[in-house]
Write a protein that holds these residues in place. Structure first.
Motif, PDB file in Angstrom:
ATOM      1  N   GLY A   1       0.796  -1.223   0.000  1.00 13.36           N
ATOM      2  CA  GLY A   1       0.000   0.000   0.000  1.00 13.36           C
ATOM      3  C   GLY A   1       0.826   1.269   0.000  1.00 13.36           C
ATOM      4  N   LYS A   2       2.117   1.163  -0.310  1.00 17.27           N
ATOM      5  CA  LYS A   2       2.995   2.330  -0.319  1.00 17.27           C
ATOM      6  C   LYS A   2       3.323   2.772  -1.740  1.00 17.27           C
ATOM      7  CE  LYS A   2       6.316   3.303   2.338  1.00 17.27           C
ATOM      8  NZ  LYS A   2       7.628   3.340   2.994  1.00 17.27           N
ATOM      9  N   ILE A   3       3.587   4.068  -1.865  1.00 14.24           N
ATOM     10  CA  ILE A   3       4.139   4.589  -3.119  1.00 14.24           C
ATOM     11  C   ILE A   3       5.656   4.457  -3.026  1.00 14.24           C
ATOM     12  CG2 ILE A   3       4.529   6.688  -4.478  1.00 14.24           C
ATOM     13  CD1 ILE A   3       1.720   7.599  -3.658  1.00 14.24           C
ATOM     14  N   GLU A   4       6.240   3.773  -3.979  1.00 13.92           N
ATOM     15  CA  GLU A   4       7.692   3.594  -3.977  1.00 13.92           C
ATOM     16  C   GLU A   4       8.368   4.936  -4.266  1.00 13.92           C
ATOM     17  OE1 GLU A   4       9.338   0.956  -3.264  1.00 13.92           O
ATOM     18  OE2 GLU A   4       7.993  -0.767  -3.531  1.00 13.92           O
ATOM     19  N   LEU A   5       9.332   5.304  -3.444  1.00 13.68           N
ATOM     20  CA  LEU A   5      10.023   6.583  -3.609  1.00 13.68           C
ATOM     21  C   LEU A   5      10.723   6.647  -4.969  1.00 13.68           C
ATOM     22  CD1 LEU A   5      10.489   9.216  -2.092  1.00 13.68           C
ATOM     23  CD2 LEU A   5      12.608   8.250  -1.179  1.00 13.68           C
ATOM     24  N   ALA A   6      11.275   5.515  -5.409  1.00 13.95           N
ATOM     25  CA  ALA A   6      11.954   5.478  -6.710  1.00 13.95           C
ATOM     26  C   ALA A   6      10.960   5.757  -7.843  1.00 13.95           C
ATOM     27  CB  ALA A   6      12.621   4.119  -6.913  1.00 13.95           C
ATOM     28  N   SER A   7       9.730   5.221  -7.717  1.00 14.21           N
ATOM     29  CA  SER A   7       8.698   5.459  -8.737  1.00 14.21           C
ATOM     30  C   SER A   7       8.282   6.915  -8.739  1.00 14.21           C
ATOM     31  CB  SER A   7       7.476   4.580  -8.469  1.00 14.21           C
ATOM     32  OG  SER A   7       7.826   3.214  -8.508  1.00 14.21           O
ATOM     33  N   PHE A   8       8.218   7.499  -7.555  1.00 15.83           N
ATOM     34  CA  PHE A   8       7.860   8.906  -7.434  1.00 15.83           C
ATOM     35  C   PHE A   8       8.896   9.785  -8.133  1.00 15.83           C
ATOM     36  CE2 PHE A   8       8.825  12.769  -4.957  1.00 15.83           C
ATOM     37  CZ  PHE A   8       7.697  13.522  -5.261  1.00 15.83           C
ATOM     38  N   ILE A   9      10.166   9.543  -7.836  1.00 19.14           N
ATOM     39  CA  ILE A   9      11.246  10.342  -8.437  1.00 19.14           C
ATOM     40  C   ILE A   9      11.270  10.166  -9.947  1.00 19.14           C
ATOM     41  CG2 ILE A   9      13.771  10.570  -8.566  1.00 19.14           C
ATOM     42  CD1 ILE A   9      13.817   9.908  -5.536  1.00 19.14           C
ATOM     43  N   GLU A  10      11.032   8.947 -10.394  1.00 16.74           N
ATOM     44  CA  GLU A  10      11.024   8.658 -11.831  1.00 16.74           C
ATOM     45  C   GLU A  10       9.897   9.405 -12.549  1.00 16.74           C
ATOM     46  OE1 GLU A  10      10.680   4.774 -14.806  1.00 16.74           O
ATOM     47  OE2 GLU A  10      10.972   4.485 -12.643  1.00 16.74           O
TER      48      GLU A  10
ATOM     49  N   ILE B   1       1.240   4.521   5.747  1.00 14.26           N
ATOM     50  CA  ILE B   1       1.737   5.899   5.828  1.00 14.26           C
ATOM     51  C   ILE B   1       2.788   6.108   4.743  1.00 14.26           C
ATOM     52  CG2 ILE B   1       2.942   7.574   7.297  1.00 14.26           C
ATOM     53  CD1 ILE B   1       1.772   5.913   9.703  1.00 14.26           C
ATOM     54  N   GLN B   2       2.626   7.178   3.973  1.00 16.11           N
ATOM     55  CA  GLN B   2       3.535   7.451   2.863  1.00 16.11           C
ATOM     56  C   GLN B   2       4.752   8.271   3.321  1.00 16.11           C
ATOM     57  OE1 GLN B   2       2.990   5.827   0.243  1.00 16.11           O
ATOM     58  NE2 GLN B   2       0.807   5.341   0.424  1.00 16.11           N
ATOM     59  N   PRO B   3       5.881   8.133   2.626  1.00 13.27           N
ATOM     60  CA  PRO B   3       7.123   8.841   3.007  1.00 13.27           C
ATOM     61  C   PRO B   3       7.105  10.301   2.547  1.00 13.27           C
ATOM     62  CG  PRO B   3       7.536   7.498   1.063  1.00 13.27           C
ATOM     63  CD  PRO B   3       6.108   7.219   1.470  1.00 13.27           C
ATOM     64  N   ILE B   4       6.214  11.086   3.132  1.00  9.04           N
ATOM     65  CA  ILE B   4       5.985  12.463   2.669  1.00  9.04           C
ATOM     66  C   ILE B   4       7.226  13.337   2.831  1.00  9.04           C
ATOM     67  CG2 ILE B   4       4.593  14.552   3.005  1.00  9.04           C
ATOM     68  CD1 ILE B   4       3.084  12.253   1.664  1.00  9.04           C
ATOM     69  N   ILE B   5       7.939  13.199   3.939  1.00  6.70           N
ATOM     70  CA  ILE B   5       9.112  14.060   4.153  1.00  6.70           C
ATOM     71  C   ILE B   5      10.162  13.811   3.069  1.00  6.70           C
ATOM     72  CG2 ILE B   5      11.058  14.576   5.696  1.00  6.70           C
ATOM     73  CD1 ILE B   5       9.164  14.172   8.044  1.00  6.70           C
ATOM     74  N   ASN B   6      10.391  12.550   2.716  1.00  6.78           N
ATOM     75  CA  ASN B   6      11.351  12.232   1.653  1.00  6.78           C
ATOM     76  C   ASN B   6      10.911  12.833   0.322  1.00  6.78           C
ATOM     77  OD1 ASN B   6      11.284   9.348   3.442  1.00  6.78           O
ATOM     78  ND2 ASN B   6      13.270  10.290   3.117  1.00  6.78           N
ATOM     79  N   MET B   7       9.612  12.728   0.056  1.00  4.37           N
ATOM     80  CA  MET B   7       9.082  13.307  -1.178  1.00  4.37           C
ATOM     81  C   MET B   7       9.224  14.832  -1.161  1.00  4.37           C
ATOM     82  SD  MET B   7       5.588  11.088  -1.669  1.00  4.37           S
ATOM     83  CE  MET B   7       5.632   9.326  -2.048  1.00  4.37           C
ATOM     84  N   ALA B   8       8.932  15.432  -0.013  1.00  5.74           N
ATOM     85  CA  ALA B   8       9.002  16.890   0.103  1.00  5.74           C
ATOM     86  C   ALA B   8      10.437  17.391  -0.058  1.00  5.74           C
ATOM     87  CB  ALA B   8       8.430  17.330   1.453  1.00  5.74           C
ATOM     88  N   GLU B   9      11.400  16.644   0.476  1.00  2.00           N
ATOM     89  CA  GLU B   9      12.807  17.019   0.315  1.00  2.00           C
ATOM     90  C   GLU B   9      13.177  17.066  -1.165  1.00  2.00           C
ATOM     91  OE1 GLU B   9      15.327  15.515   4.159  1.00  2.00           O
ATOM     92  OE2 GLU B   9      14.537  13.954   2.850  1.00  2.00           O
ATOM     93  N   TYR B  10      12.727  16.044  -1.902  1.00  2.00           N
ATOM     94  CA  TYR B  10      13.033  15.989  -3.328  1.00  2.00           C
ATOM     95  C   TYR B  10      12.318  17.119  -4.068  1.00  2.00           C
ATOM     96  CZ  TYR B  10      13.959  14.112  -7.954  1.00  2.00           C
ATOM     97  OH  TYR B  10      14.387  13.961  -9.247  1.00  2.00           O
TER      98      TYR B  10
END
Length: 379
Positions: free
Chosen positions: A124-133, A154-163
């Protein structure tokens, strides 16, 4: 009726209800009015704004009160689009976002915006690598839900926000399911906008909060709007906001206790299913990546709607997904986003715990689900 649908809505906290009545009778003036009654309401409103700023660890100037999470999502996203940092027409969102976000994205698509809908993995997670891609030079906005309302991931929002920050992309997150249940302040300083709904943490329905970074030069969605500094039209619901603020304070004071209690309830329910565990699928993940109060499940071979009706008949209230999705023939959005289709997708149902949930009730619900499975298996 034993209630197991707290992810859909919560009963109004009694202390919050008392404050609502007091504020309705003592602070009845329009907060925009210049007379003494209006000033009293305005002062109460600003105290509530200050308290939400404290709970979120953000500037008071970025807090706006709304009619709920859906409006906070809509207006927050539109505010960011009006303040985008660069040229572009590409938006990234999740494939399992709340209807208020998903429907807005479909509307924006019709207006010429390009939208990428990111799928969820098996947990149920969005993969951070897929998000960046998925990010393009013309990406101007990201809107990703913090906590999934159906499986609780819970999604890795802080990691996404940093990017996003490194690429001059604005980011909005829907914190409706997470505020009051897990700490949201750590991510609030990273995102450009977030949304909260009062009735998800025992506040009154029809109340919500939006945070928009006050450093952004956003424009009112409706020209000429004066309430909430132009964020939304309409007389501000000061009594509801006061009650929501009291509910938010209590939710934060009980957060650790309720999290530990939900873990025990979750364990007790799963343990009560041990004899039929091979026939039960539990979705989501574990630890800090999982909202402990949400349990997305399926009994193999049984439609979730059948399980819901059987539970209701026996005095247990559960759901087959978000309340905004109820009545639709399509399966829960999260199932589709996870790549689960056809009959298996329609087997999904959700159990969610709250303050009034007792361990005995959780065990009895688990035993009843096991009995439902056994009855069908023996046919």
């Amino acid at each position: 009726m034993k209630y197991f649908d707290y992810a859909a809505t919560c009963p109004l906290d009694q202390d919050a209800a008392d404050i609502f009545i007091q504020a309705s009778t003592k602070y009845y003036g329009n907060s925009q009015s210049l007379h003494e009654a209006g000033s009293a309401s305005a002062n109460l409103l600003e105290s509530c704004r200050q308290e939400f700023a404290r709970l979120l660890g953000v500037e008071k100037a970025g807090i706006y009160f709304t009619s709920g999470g859906s409006e906070a999502n809509y207006l927050g996203i539109m505010a960011l689009l009006s303040a985008k940092r660069k040229n572009g027409n590409h938006i990234i969102t999740g494939a399992a976002e709340h209807s208020s976000v998903y429907n807005l994205m479909k509307k924006l698509e019709g207006e010429g915006w390009e939208i990428t809908y990111l799928p969820l993995n098996s947990n149920g997670k969005i993969e951070l690598a897929s998000f960046i891609e998925a990010v393009r030079p013309e990406t101007v906005l990201v809107s990703i839900q913090h906590g999934n309302p159906e499986v609780g991931t819970i999604q890795p929002i802080i990691n996404m926000a940093e990017y996003c920050r490194s690429k001059e992309i604005l980011i909005h997150t829907d914190c409706v399911q997470t505020f009051g249940k897990i700490p949201v302040a750590p991510l609030a300083g990273w995102v450009d906008a977030l949304s909260i709904s009062g009735h998800k943490f025992y506040g009154p329905k029809g109340t919500g909060t939006a945070y928009v970074n006050p450093k952004l030069a956003w424009k009112p969605y409706i020209d000429g709007t004066v309430h909430e500094k132009g964020f939304r039209p309409g007389t501000v619901n000061v009594p509801g906001i006061a009650a929501m603020t009291a509910a938010a304070q209590k939710a934060h004071s009980l957060m650790d206790t309720e999290t530990k209690r939900a873990i025990k309830l979750r364990e007790a329910l799963i343990e009560s299913l041990s004899e039929v565990r091979d026939s039960i699928e539990i979705f989501g993940t574990e630890g800090d990546e999982q909202l402990t109060g949400i349990l997305g499940m399926a009994i193999k071979g049984l439609e979730g709607q059948y399980v819901l009706l059987e539970c209701n008949r026996k005095g247990f209230a559960i759901s087959t997904g978000t309340a905004c999705h109820t009545g639709m023939l399509s399966p829960a959005k999260t199932m589709s986003a996870m790549g689960i289709k056809g009959k298996p997708a329609k087997e999904f149902f959700r159990i969610s715990f709250g303050r009034e949930t007792q361990q005995e009730d959780a065990v009895n619900l688990g035993r009843m689900l096991a009995a439902i499975n056994s009855q069908v298996s023996s046919v």
